[in-house]
Design a protein around this motif. Structure first.
Motif, PDB file in Angstrom:
ATOM      1  N   GLU A  34       0.832  -1.210   0.000  1.00 39.13           N
ATOM      2  CA  GLU A  34       0.000   0.000   0.000  1.00 39.13           C
ATOM      3  C   GLU A  34       0.867   1.261   0.000  1.00 39.13           C
ATOM      4  O   GLU A  34       0.556   2.238  -0.691  1.00 39.13           O
ATOM      5  CB  GLU A  34      -0.918  -0.013   1.220  1.00 39.13           C
ATOM      6  N   ILE A  35       1.960   1.234   0.758  1.00 36.38           N
ATOM      7  CA  ILE A  35       2.868   2.386   0.768  1.00 36.38           C
ATOM      8  C   ILE A  35       3.501   2.571  -0.598  1.00 36.38           C
ATOM      9  O   ILE A  35       3.587   3.690  -1.125  1.00 36.38           O
ATOM     10  CB  ILE A  35       3.961   2.202   1.846  1.00 36.38           C
ATOM     11  N   GLY A  36       3.945   1.452  -1.187  1.00 44.18           N
ATOM     12  CA  GLY A  36       4.558   1.530  -2.509  1.00 44.18           C
ATOM     13  C   GLY A  36       3.616   2.108  -3.548  1.00 44.18           C
ATOM     14  O   GLY A  36       4.003   2.940  -4.375  1.00 44.18           O
ATOM     15  N   LYS A  37       2.352   1.687  -3.479  1.00 44.41           N
ATOM     16  CA  LYS A  37       1.369   2.190  -4.440  1.00 44.41           C
ATOM     17  C   LYS A  37       1.120   3.688  -4.238  1.00 44.41           C
ATOM     18  O   LYS A  37       1.022   4.454  -5.205  1.00 44.41           O
ATOM     19  CB  LYS A  37       0.066   1.413  -4.287  1.00 44.41           C
ATOM     20  N   ALA A  38       1.046   4.105  -2.967  1.00 38.81           N
ATOM     21  CA  ALA A  38       0.778   5.520  -2.669  1.00 38.81           C
ATOM     22  C   ALA A  38       1.939   6.425  -3.075  1.00 38.81           C
ATOM     23  O   ALA A  38       1.736   7.560  -3.527  1.00 38.81           O
ATOM     24  CB  ALA A  38       0.479   5.690  -1.185  1.00 38.81           C
ATOM     25  N   LEU A  39       3.175   5.911  -2.939  1.00 36.77           N
ATOM     26  CA  LEU A  39       4.363   6.740  -3.203  1.00 36.77           C
ATOM     27  C   LEU A  39       5.035   6.400  -4.532  1.00 36.77           C
ATOM     28  O   LEU A  39       6.106   6.942  -4.845  1.00 36.77           O
ATOM     29  CB  LEU A  39       5.376   6.570  -2.059  1.00 36.77           C
ATOM     30  N   PHE A  40       4.431   5.457  -5.290  1.00 36.04           N
ATOM     31  CA  PHE A  40       4.953   5.069  -6.610  1.00 36.04           C
ATOM     32  C   PHE A  40       6.367   4.494  -6.513  1.00 36.04           C
ATOM     33  O   PHE A  40       7.261   4.826  -7.298  1.00 36.04           O
ATOM     34  CB  PHE A  40       4.918   6.263  -7.584  1.00 36.04           C
ATOM     35  N   ILE A  41       6.567   3.621  -5.542  1.00 37.36           N
ATOM     36  CA  ILE A  41       7.841   2.923  -5.393  1.00 37.36           C
ATOM     37  C   ILE A  41       7.554   1.440  -5.173  1.00 37.36           C
ATOM     38  O   ILE A  41       6.433   1.059  -4.827  1.00 37.36           O
ATOM     39  CB  ILE A  41       8.690   3.474  -4.223  1.00 37.36           C
ATOM     40  N   ALA A  42       8.559   0.601  -5.373  1.00 39.25           N
ATOM     41  CA  ALA A  42       8.378  -0.841  -5.212  1.00 39.25           C
ATOM     42  C   ALA A  42       8.316  -1.205  -3.728  1.00 39.25           C
ATOM     43  O   ALA A  42       8.952  -0.547  -2.900  1.00 39.25           O
ATOM     44  CB  ALA A  42       9.544  -1.587  -5.863  1.00 39.25           C
ATOM     45  N   PRO A  43       7.576  -2.274  -3.370  1.00 40.32           N
ATOM     46  CA  PRO A  43       7.540  -2.715  -1.974  1.00 40.32           C
ATOM     47  C   PRO A  43       8.928  -3.007  -1.411  1.00 40.32           C
ATOM     48  O   PRO A  43       9.194  -2.776  -0.232  1.00 40.32           O
ATOM     49  CB  PRO A  43       6.674  -3.976  -2.026  1.00 40.32           C
ATOM     50  N   THR A  44       9.830  -3.532  -2.265  1.00 37.88           N
ATOM     51  CA  THR A  44      11.196  -3.801  -1.790  1.00 37.88           C
ATOM     52  C   THR A  44      11.914  -2.504  -1.422  1.00 37.88           C
ATOM     53  O   THR A  44      12.729  -2.476  -0.489  1.00 37.88           O
ATOM     54  CB  THR A  44      11.992  -4.541  -2.866  1.00 37.88           C
ATOM     55  N   THR A  45      11.610  -1.421  -2.150  1.00 42.76           N
ATOM     56  CA  THR A  45      12.199  -0.121  -1.823  1.00 42.76           C
ATOM     57  C   THR A  45      11.655   0.386  -0.490  1.00 42.76           C
ATOM     58  O   THR A  45      12.378   1.009   0.292  1.00 42.76           O
ATOM     59  CB  THR A  45      11.902   0.899  -2.937  1.00 42.76           C
ATOM     60  N   VAL A  46      10.380   0.102  -0.220  1.00 45.42           N
ATOM     61  CA  VAL A  46       9.792   0.472   1.069  1.00 45.42           C
ATOM     62  C   VAL A  46      10.558  -0.215   2.201  1.00 45.42           C
ATOM     63  O   VAL A  46      10.913   0.411   3.208  1.00 45.42           O
ATOM     64  CB  VAL A  46       8.297   0.082   1.128  1.00 45.42           C
ATOM     65  N   ARG A  47      10.833  -1.517   2.028  1.00 46.97           N
ATOM     66  CA  ARG A  47      11.574  -2.255   3.045  1.00 46.97           C
ATOM     67  C   ARG A  47      12.954  -1.632   3.286  1.00 46.97           C
ATOM     68  O   ARG A  47      13.403  -1.495   4.427  1.00 46.97           O
ATOM     69  CB  ARG A  47      11.742  -3.716   2.618  1.00 46.97           C
ATOM     70  N   THR A  48      13.634  -1.268   2.190  1.00 44.09           N
ATOM     71  CA  THR A  48      14.968  -0.669   2.314  1.00 44.09           C
ATOM     72  C   THR A  48      14.896   0.650   3.073  1.00 44.09           C
ATOM     73  O   THR A  48      15.718   0.925   3.959  1.00 44.09           O
ATOM     74  CB  THR A  48      15.571  -0.438   0.916  1.00 44.09           C
ATOM     75  N   HIS A  49      13.901   1.472   2.739  1.00 41.63           N
ATOM     76  CA  HIS A  49      13.729   2.749   3.448  1.00 41.63           C
ATOM     77  C   HIS A  49      13.492   2.509   4.940  1.00 41.63           C
ATOM     78  O   HIS A  49      14.049   3.207   5.797  1.00 41.63           O
ATOM     79  CB  HIS A  49      12.550   3.528   2.864  1.00 41.63           C
ATOM     80  N   LEU A  50      12.655   1.502   5.272  1.00 36.82           N
ATOM     81  CA  LEU A  50      12.335   1.263   6.677  1.00 36.82           C
ATOM     82  C   LEU A  50      13.556   0.820   7.477  1.00 36.82           C
ATOM     83  O   LEU A  50      13.711   1.194   8.646  1.00 36.82           O
ATOM     84  CB  LEU A  50      11.227   0.214   6.791  1.00 36.82           C
ATOM     85  N   ALA A  51      14.426   0.027   6.848  1.00 37.53           N
ATOM     86  CA  ALA A  51      15.647  -0.367   7.554  1.00 37.53           C
ATOM     87  C   ALA A  51      16.470   0.866   7.924  1.00 37.53           C
ATOM     88  O   ALA A  51      16.989   0.986   9.040  1.00 37.53           O
ATOM     89  CB  ALA A  51      16.465  -1.318   6.681  1.00 37.53           C
ATOM     90  N   THR A  52      16.586   1.839   6.988  1.00 39.29           N
ATOM     91  CA  THR A  52      17.320   3.079   7.247  1.00 39.29           C
ATOM     92  C   THR A  52      16.608   3.928   8.292  1.00 39.29           C
ATOM     93  O   THR A  52      17.231   4.515   9.182  1.00 39.29           O
ATOM     94  CB  THR A  52      17.461   3.882   5.937  1.00 39.29           C
ATOM     95  N   ILE A  53      15.282   3.987   8.205  1.00 41.25           N
ATOM     96  CA  ILE A  53      14.480   4.783   9.144  1.00 41.25           C
ATOM     97  C   ILE A  53      14.656   4.260  10.572  1.00 41.25           C
ATOM     98  O   ILE A  53      14.866   5.028  11.513  1.00 41.25           O
ATOM     99  CB  ILE A  53      12.995   4.756   8.725  1.00 41.25           C
ATOM    100  N   TYR A  54      14.574   2.936  10.749  1.00 40.20           N
ATOM    101  CA  TYR A  54      14.750   2.350  12.077  1.00 40.20           C
ATOM    102  C   TYR A  54      16.109   2.724  12.659  1.00 40.20           C
ATOM    103  O   TYR A  54      16.237   3.043  13.841  1.00 40.20           O
ATOM    104  CB  TYR A  54      14.620   0.826  11.999  1.00 40.20           C
ATOM    105  N   GLU A  55      17.137   2.681  11.802  1.00 39.58           N
ATOM    106  CA  GLU A  55      18.490   3.002  12.267  1.00 39.58           C
ATOM    107  C   GLU A  55      18.591   4.471  12.667  1.00 39.58           C
ATOM    108  O   GLU A  55      19.143   4.820  13.720  1.00 39.58           O
ATOM    109  CB  GLU A  55      19.498   2.673  11.169  1.00 39.58           C
ATOM    110  N   LYS A  56      18.039   5.367  11.848  1.00 39.38           N
ATOM    111  CA  LYS A  56      18.128   6.802  12.130  1.00 39.38           C
ATOM    112  C   LYS A  56      17.343   7.191  13.375  1.00 39.38           C
ATOM    113  O   LYS A  56      17.761   8.066  14.143  1.00 39.38           O
ATOM    114  CB  LYS A  56      17.630   7.616  10.921  1.00 39.38           C
ATOM    115  N   LEU A  57      16.186   6.553  13.578  1.00 40.62           N
ATOM    116  CA  LEU A  57      15.353   6.901  14.727  1.00 40.62           C
ATOM    117  C   LEU A  57      15.750   6.124  15.991  1.00 40.62           C
ATOM    118  O   LEU A  57      15.273   6.440  17.085  1.00 40.62           O
ATOM    119  CB  LEU A  57      13.879   6.639  14.423  1.00 40.62           C
ATOM    120  N   GLY A  58      16.591   5.106  15.800  1.00 38.00           N
ATOM    121  CA  GLY A  58      17.020   4.330  16.957  1.00 38.00           C
ATOM    122  C   GLY A  58      15.921   3.484  17.545  1.00 38.00           C
ATOM    123  O   GLY A  58      15.838   3.311  18.762  1.00 38.00           O
ATOM    124  N   VAL A  59      15.045   2.948  16.688  1.00 38.19           N
ATOM    125  CA  VAL A  59      13.944   2.109  17.161  1.00 38.19           C
ATOM    126  C   VAL A  59      14.105   0.702  16.606  1.00 38.19           C
ATOM    127  O   VAL A  59      14.802   0.480  15.611  1.00 38.19           O
ATOM    128  CB  VAL A  59      12.571   2.688  16.752  1.00 38.19           C
TER     129      VAL A  59
END
Length: 477
Positions: A34-59
């Motif tokens: 659903e995120i990929g469809k809303a932002l016009f990116i692949a689901p695998t790209t969403v996963r990659t972004h989330l890995a970076t987000i978790y690291e940056k936010l420390g969660v």
């Protein structure tokens, strides 16, 4: 401890605009797709972004992420997290062989199981690359599961040589480490990719589905909750159980519970798809007040499910019969192809597709392999599988086998009683056919053969002729 407003702002400043958009939508409960469809990116790209987000936010988990997107009252900015389904983590399968090829095989199997569970289970699943990066040992599984905020963890061990592969898979409660399900698979080594697919299919279909381990464990937990605390996913689990009974009361309760789940989470695509299926059951069995209303509700739910998730195989399967109901057989065939593309490995979808082939569109000879494959994939085959098998065998003129299958199905379902009467009549057993017809008339006065034909709908000419001829012999309503 939740982060302060100042620390939230400082951490969020480290995110790029795209990362923040992904984080907000994931915290709000949207899936990768659903995120990929809303932002016009692949689901695998969403996963990659989330890995970076978790690291940056420390969660380490979704709850920690959501804490950065709450308003002053502490409520999430876009969704109620209490409505989300519990999360699942698949730890990389431990390979007990030293050979690199078997280590690669174990990783490939872990990845395939993760991807298919995310697709079929209706549960958020932690991405495989995230789990791989943990480098966990078996002793650390429970601790890492808690740190990730998941409800269930799946782990396994692989032993292999040139002749055989032995795989042990276990599902455990992440909160206490208690084993909920364990299975051993022992297979000969032939085509390595076919072996990987076969093992993945077996594991997925024993874990998921309306009678699978995850659903059973989830329902047992839900029953211990007070009704006022039920989340969208809880209502969904209870609804699935009700509508597989294929009874008037069960179907009505399923529709109520699915509707409640969708009040709590209007973006729950699986619930929309199953609601469509419940309305289709209402239509062909005469459980509703009138057929056009049932069909319109069926259409609305199926189309909403596909807007939210274009790859939902259940929604496409519901669309096959719906298109045929309104006379669009070409559209029904297109929907069938989509349902088969997305659901050919899903034991719960294959019986629906078998029914479509036997009675609605396409070549009825394709129906029997579909239902047989469903039975192989799900050794826990629930009763409604046998109801589908019975109607498929009836359409194939295998009447004695049809009766045996229908006897293992749902005795309170009017369509099962109808096909039992038809099969007995086709075998010349008119007395037994008349007895079942009398029960059908007494117990389900609003049911009729023509209502079933119109609401299912039956469009394959040979099946239509066989049903009408058998109805005359059995004196069905």
């Amino acid at each position: 401890m939740l982060p302060s407003d100042a620390s939230k702002a400082q951490a969020l400043d480290a995110l790029s605009a795209r990362e923040r958009a992904v984080a907000e939508k994931f915290a709000a409960g949207l899936t990768y797709r659903e995120i990929g469809k809303a932002l016009f990116i692949a689901p695998t790209t969403v996963r990659t972004h989330l890995a970076t987000i978790y690291e940056k936010l420390g969660v380490r988990n979704k709850i920690g992420l959501a804490a950065h997107f709450t308003d002053a009252s502490g409520a999430p900015s876009e969704a109620r997290l209490s409505d989300a389904a519990p999360m699942l983590a698949i730890f990389p399968i431990e390979c007990l062989n030293s050979e690199e090829r078997w280590r690669r095989f174990a990783d490939g199997l872990s990845s395939d199981i993760t991807i298919d569970l995310a697709r079929y289970a209706g549960l958020p699943v932690i991405a495989f690359h995230t789990m791989k990066s943990l480098g966990s040992k078996p002793a650390d599984f429970a601790a890492d599961g808690k740190a990730l905020g998941v409800a269930y963890i799946v782990s396994g061990q692989l032993r292999a040589d040139d002749q055989r592969v032995r795989l042990t898979i276990e599902l455990a409660d992440a909160r206490n480490g208690v084993s909920l399900w364990r299975e051993r698979y022992d297979r000969p080594v032939e085509d390595i990719f076919a072996l990987q697919d076969s093992l993945t299919e077996s594991i997925i279909n024993e874990l998921v589905g309306s009678y699978g381990t995850l659903a059973t464990v989830g329902r047992n937990a839900v029953r211990r909750k007070p009704p006022t605390s039920l989340r969208a996913y809880d209502c969904y689990l209870l609804a699935i159980e009700q509508h597989t009974t294929v009874s008037r009361s069960g179907t009505a309760e399923a529709i109520r519970l699915f509707s409640r789940a969708l009040e709590l989470d209007p973006t729950f695509a699986n619930a929309w798809a199953e609601l469509a299926y419940a309305y289709s059951i209402e239509a062909c069995n005469g459980f509703g007040d009138d057929l056009p209303t049932s069909i319109e509700n069926w259409r609305t739910a199926a189309e909403t499910a596909l807007r939210l998730d274009p790859s939902d195989s259940c929604a496409h399967a519901c669309l096959v019969n719906l298109r045929a109901c309104v006379g669009d057989l070409d559209g029904a065939e297109r929907a069938y192809r989509c349902a088969f593309e997305y659901g050919s490995h899903h034991a719960g979808i294959l019986p629906l597709l078998a029914g479509c082939r036997a009675l609605v569109v396409g070549d009825p000879s394709e129906a029997i392999p579909l239902i047989e494959r469903a039975m192989r994939l799900n050794p826990l085959a629930p009763p409604w599988y046998f109801g589908m098998q019975g109607r498929v065998l009836f359409a194939a003129d295998r009447h004695e086998e049809a009766i045996a299958a229908l006897r293992r199905s749902l005795p309170e379902s009017p369509d099962v009683l109808m096909f039992l009467a038809l099969a007995h009549a086709a075998m010349g057993e008119t007395g037994e056919a008349a007895r079942i017809a009398a029960r059908l008339k007494a117990d389900f006065p609003s049911f009729s053969v023509e209502r079933f034909i119109a609401g299912y709908p039956v469009k394959n000419p040979d099946a239509l002729l066989a049903i009408r001829h058998g109805a005359e012999l059995a004196r069905l309503p």
